[in-house]
Design a protein around this motif. Structure first.
Motif, mmCIF file in Angstrom:
data_model
loop_
_atom_site.group_PDB
_atom_site.id
_atom_site.type_symbol
_atom_site.label_atom_id
_atom_site.label_comp_id
_atom_site.label_asym_id
_atom_site.label_seq_id
_atom_site.Cartn_x
_atom_site.Cartn_y
_atom_site.Cartn_z
ATOM 1 N N LEU A 139 19.452 97.374 -1.829
ATOM 2 C CA LEU A 139 19.610 98.437 -2.820
ATOM 3 C C LEU A 139 19.456 97.889 -4.237
ATOM 4 O O LEU A 139 18.826 98.521 -5.090
ATOM 5 C CB LEU A 139 20.967 99.116 -2.656
ATOM 6 N N GLU A 140 20.044 96.729 -4.484
ATOM 7 C CA GLU A 140 19.917 96.114 -5.802
ATOM 8 C C GLU A 140 18.469 95.729 -6.091
ATOM 9 O O GLU A 140 17.988 95.883 -7.222
ATOM 10 C CB GLU A 140 20.809 94.872 -5.885
ATOM 11 N N MET A 141 17.754 95.243 -5.085
ATOM 12 C CA MET A 141 16.344 94.895 -5.262
ATOM 13 C C MET A 141 15.517 96.127 -5.601
ATOM 14 O O MET A 141 14.677 96.109 -6.505
ATOM 15 C CB MET A 141 15.808 94.224 -3.997
ATOM 16 N N ASP A 142 15.754 97.221 -4.859
ATOM 17 C CA ASP A 142 15.020 98.463 -5.120
ATOM 18 C C ASP A 142 15.318 98.973 -6.525
ATOM 19 O O ASP A 142 14.421 99.434 -7.246
ATOM 20 C CB ASP A 142 15.393 99.532 -4.095
ATOM 21 N N ASP A 143 16.598 98.915 -6.912
ATOM 22 C CA ASP A 143 16.985 99.389 -8.235
ATOM 23 C C ASP A 143 16.337 98.543 -9.329
ATOM 24 O O ASP A 143 15.880 99.059 -10.350
ATOM 25 C CB ASP A 143 18.508 99.361 -8.361
ATOM 26 N N SER B 221 18.945 103.586 -10.670
ATOM 27 C CA SER B 221 17.979 104.076 -11.656
ATOM 28 C C SER B 221 16.925 104.939 -10.969
ATOM 29 O O SER B 221 16.426 104.590 -9.902
ATOM 30 C CB SER B 221 17.288 102.901 -12.353
ATOM 31 N N LEU B 222 16.591 106.068 -11.578
ATOM 32 C CA LEU B 222 15.510 106.899 -11.060
ATOM 33 C C LEU B 222 14.175 106.331 -11.520
ATOM 34 O O LEU B 222 14.010 105.970 -12.679
ATOM 35 C CB LEU B 222 15.659 108.338 -11.546
ATOM 36 N N SER B 223 13.231 106.282 -10.616
ATOM 37 C CA SER B 223 11.886 105.830 -10.973
ATOM 38 C C SER B 223 11.211 106.876 -11.851
ATOM 39 O O SER B 223 11.634 108.039 -11.919
ATOM 40 C CB SER B 223 11.059 105.607 -9.704
ATOM 41 N N GLY C 3 6.122 102.708 -18.350
ATOM 42 C CA GLY C 3 5.869 104.130 -18.520
ATOM 43 C C GLY C 3 4.949 104.740 -17.495
ATOM 44 O O GLY C 3 4.703 105.958 -17.512
ATOM 45 N N GLU C 4 4.414 103.949 -16.574
ATOM 46 C CA GLU C 4 3.503 104.483 -15.568
ATOM 47 C C GLU C 4 4.268 105.246 -14.486
ATOM 48 O O GLU C 4 5.390 104.888 -14.134
ATOM 49 C CB GLU C 4 2.707 103.352 -14.922
ATOM 50 N N VAL C 5 3.630 106.285 -13.969
ATOM 51 C CA VAL C 5 4.187 107.041 -12.843
ATOM 52 C C VAL C 5 3.392 106.617 -11.616
ATOM 53 O O VAL C 5 2.271 107.080 -11.383
ATOM 54 C CB VAL C 5 4.078 108.563 -13.068
ATOM 55 N N SER C 6 3.959 105.706 -10.856
ATOM 56 C CA SER C 6 3.243 105.143 -9.716
ATOM 57 C C SER C 6 4.251 104.660 -8.684
ATOM 58 O O SER C 6 5.465 104.866 -8.826
ATOM 59 C CB SER C 6 2.339 103.984 -10.163
ATOM 60 N N GLY C 7 3.751 104.010 -7.642
ATOM 61 C CA GLY C 7 4.620 103.469 -6.615
ATOM 62 C C GLY C 7 4.905 104.471 -5.510
ATOM 63 O O GLY C 7 4.224 105.486 -5.365
ATOM 64 N N THR C 8 5.942 104.197 -4.729
ATOM 65 C CA THR C 8 6.346 105.050 -3.613
ATOM 66 C C THR C 8 7.579 105.844 -3.997
ATOM 67 O O THR C 8 8.539 105.299 -4.542
ATOM 68 C CB THR C 8 6.652 104.208 -2.360
ATOM 69 N N ARG D 155 13.493 96.861 -9.082
ATOM 70 C CA ARG D 155 12.061 97.185 -9.132
ATOM 71 C C ARG D 155 11.819 98.469 -9.910
ATOM 72 O O ARG D 155 10.895 98.559 -10.727
ATOM 73 C CB ARG D 155 11.505 97.320 -7.713
ATOM 74 N N ARG D 156 12.643 99.492 -9.640
ATOM 75 C CA ARG D 156 12.465 100.767 -10.345
ATOM 76 C C ARG D 156 12.690 100.602 -11.840
ATOM 77 O O ARG D 156 11.932 101.117 -12.669
ATOM 78 C CB ARG D 156 13.414 101.825 -9.776
ATOM 79 N N SER D 157 13.752 99.878 -12.199
ATOM 80 C CA SER D 157 14.063 99.692 -13.623
ATOM 81 C C SER D 157 12.939 98.966 -14.347
ATOM 82 O O SER D 157 12.551 99.340 -15.458
ATOM 83 C CB SER D 157 15.366 98.896 -13.771
ATOM 84 N N LEU D 158 12.404 97.924 -13.729
ATOM 85 C CA LEU D 158 11.340 97.152 -14.364
ATOM 86 C C LEU D 158 10.030 97.939 -14.428
ATOM 87 O O LEU D 158 9.313 97.886 -15.435
ATOM 88 C CB LEU D 158 11.137 95.831 -13.614
ATOM 89 N N SER D 159 9.709 98.652 -13.357
ATOM 90 C CA SER D 159 8.463 99.425 -13.352
ATOM 91 C C SER D 159 8.529 100.575 -14.343
ATOM 92 O O SER D 159 7.504 101.018 -14.868
ATOM 93 C CB SER D 159 8.162 99.948 -11.949
ATOM 94 N N ASN D 160 9.740 101.091 -14.623
ATOM 95 C CA ASN D 160 9.883 102.178 -15.592
ATOM 96 C C ASN D 160 9.517 101.741 -17.000
ATOM 97 O O ASN D 160 9.157 102.561 -17.844
ATOM 98 C CB ASN D 160 11.320 102.704 -15.591
ATOM 99 N N LEU D 161 9.614 100.438 -17.270
ATOM 100 C CA LEU D 161 9.383 99.948 -18.621
ATOM 101 C C LEU D 161 7.957 100.178 -19.094
ATOM 102 O O LEU D 161 7.719 100.368 -20.292
ATOM 103 C CB LEU D 161 9.722 98.443 -18.695
#
Length: 299
Positions: free
Chosen positions: A73-77, A273-275, A87-92, A79-85
């Motif tokens: 869960l911490e890993m997923d969170d 964190s929400l993606s 601004g792209e809307v992507s991923g699963t 990843r979401r937090s870093l990918s949000n930086l």
């Protein structure tokens, strides 16, 4: 210790089977066994007792399971937090929703979302609202688009989107067809067809009768609303279903002073964190409802 090893361990622990875990992870069974063996070597302990085809967690395995879940869960969170930086809307985007909402509410929203964000892979599970809610609390789904529970729950945020009017209905030839009953007690003389007691919708109906200290006779129960409507249409009992399901096969009836509705909406874990993808679909859902309300007010 590798993340892939922890995923394999959790899958085997939850499914109780190496072969089922392999299917879920899209791996061969030997590959799953290898990952478990490597994890056991790293930790220096046995995680499963293997007796024939039976698989059970050892004491060490039971201790590791909640820790492994927290790590993932911490890993997923993260990843979401870093990918949000960026601004792209992507991923699963992992979503759970009920069959009814998926059929009656989501199609135009999902169409708009996939057209606007083609780089997002939608992983949608069509399951009971209650199961989707539980999977959100466990961190296995990012969003649940569901019937909201009547009670508040810790660690879960809810956002009400739709008010879903519920209607008493029967088959066209049922004795209650077109009637207006003076009270709920009259309904206890007729069998009902309702979802199981585990569902939020059944709890809404049951609470109504419990307030009057009345019991409902429910000889037939299923969580598939279309099946409930079919059995109602052939006269096997009365039911309570969303008004949107009324058609030429069933007819409503009234109980004086009684109005029922349920709230449909979105649930998500308050500590995760929400993606960007989750935020984007939430915006589309909210916009669609605001547009619907505006049209309703105009009419």
């Amino acid at each position: 210790m590798e993340i892939a090893e922890l995923k394999a361990f959790i899958a085997v622990a939850e499914l109780g089977s190496f072969s089922q875990a392999a299917l879920q992870l899209h791996l061969t069974q030997p590959a799953v066994s290898k990952r478990i063996n490597q994890l056991e070597i790293t930790l220096g302990c046995q995680l499963f007792d293997r007796i024939g085809r039976q698989v059970a967690l050892t004491e060490a395995g039971r201790d590791l399971l909640p820790r492994a879940n927290r790590i993932l869960l911490e890993m997923d969170d993260m990843r979401r937090s870093l990918s949000n930086l960026n601004g792209e809307v992507s991923g699963t985007l992992k979503i759970g929703t009920s069959h009814h909402i998926g059929l009656h509410r989501l199609p135009p929203i999902l169409k708009r979302f996939t057209q606007r964000y083609p780089q997002v892979f939608l992983d949608i599970q069509f399951i009971d609202s209650e199961l989707a809610f539980d999977l959100v609390t466990q961190g296995k789904l990012e969003l649940g688009i569901v019937t909201l529970p009547p009670d508040q729950h810790s660690n879960v945020r809810t956002r009400a989107i739709w008010q879903d009017q519920l209607v008493f209905m029967v088959g066209l030839e049922h004795p209650l067809a077109g009637e207006t009953l003076k009270d709920l007690e009259q309904l206890t003389n007729h069998p009902a067809i309702l979802p199981s007691m585990t569902t939020f919708t059944r709890r809404i109906v049951e609470s109504l009768f419990q307030q009057k200290k009345l019991r409902i006779d429910v000889p037939i129960s299923t969580n598939y609303l279309e099946t409930i409507k079919m059995m109602t249409s052939i006269g096997l009992g009365w039911t309570v279903l969303p008004k949107t399901m009324l058609d030429e096969t069933v007819t409503p009836f009234n109980v004086k002073g009684v109005q029922l509705e349920r709230t449909l909406g979105v649930v998500y874990h308050e500590k995760h964190s929400l993606s960007n993808a989750a935020r984007a679909i939430l915006d589309l859902i909210t916009q669609a409802e605001q547009s619907s309300e505006g049209q309703s007010n105009y009419r």
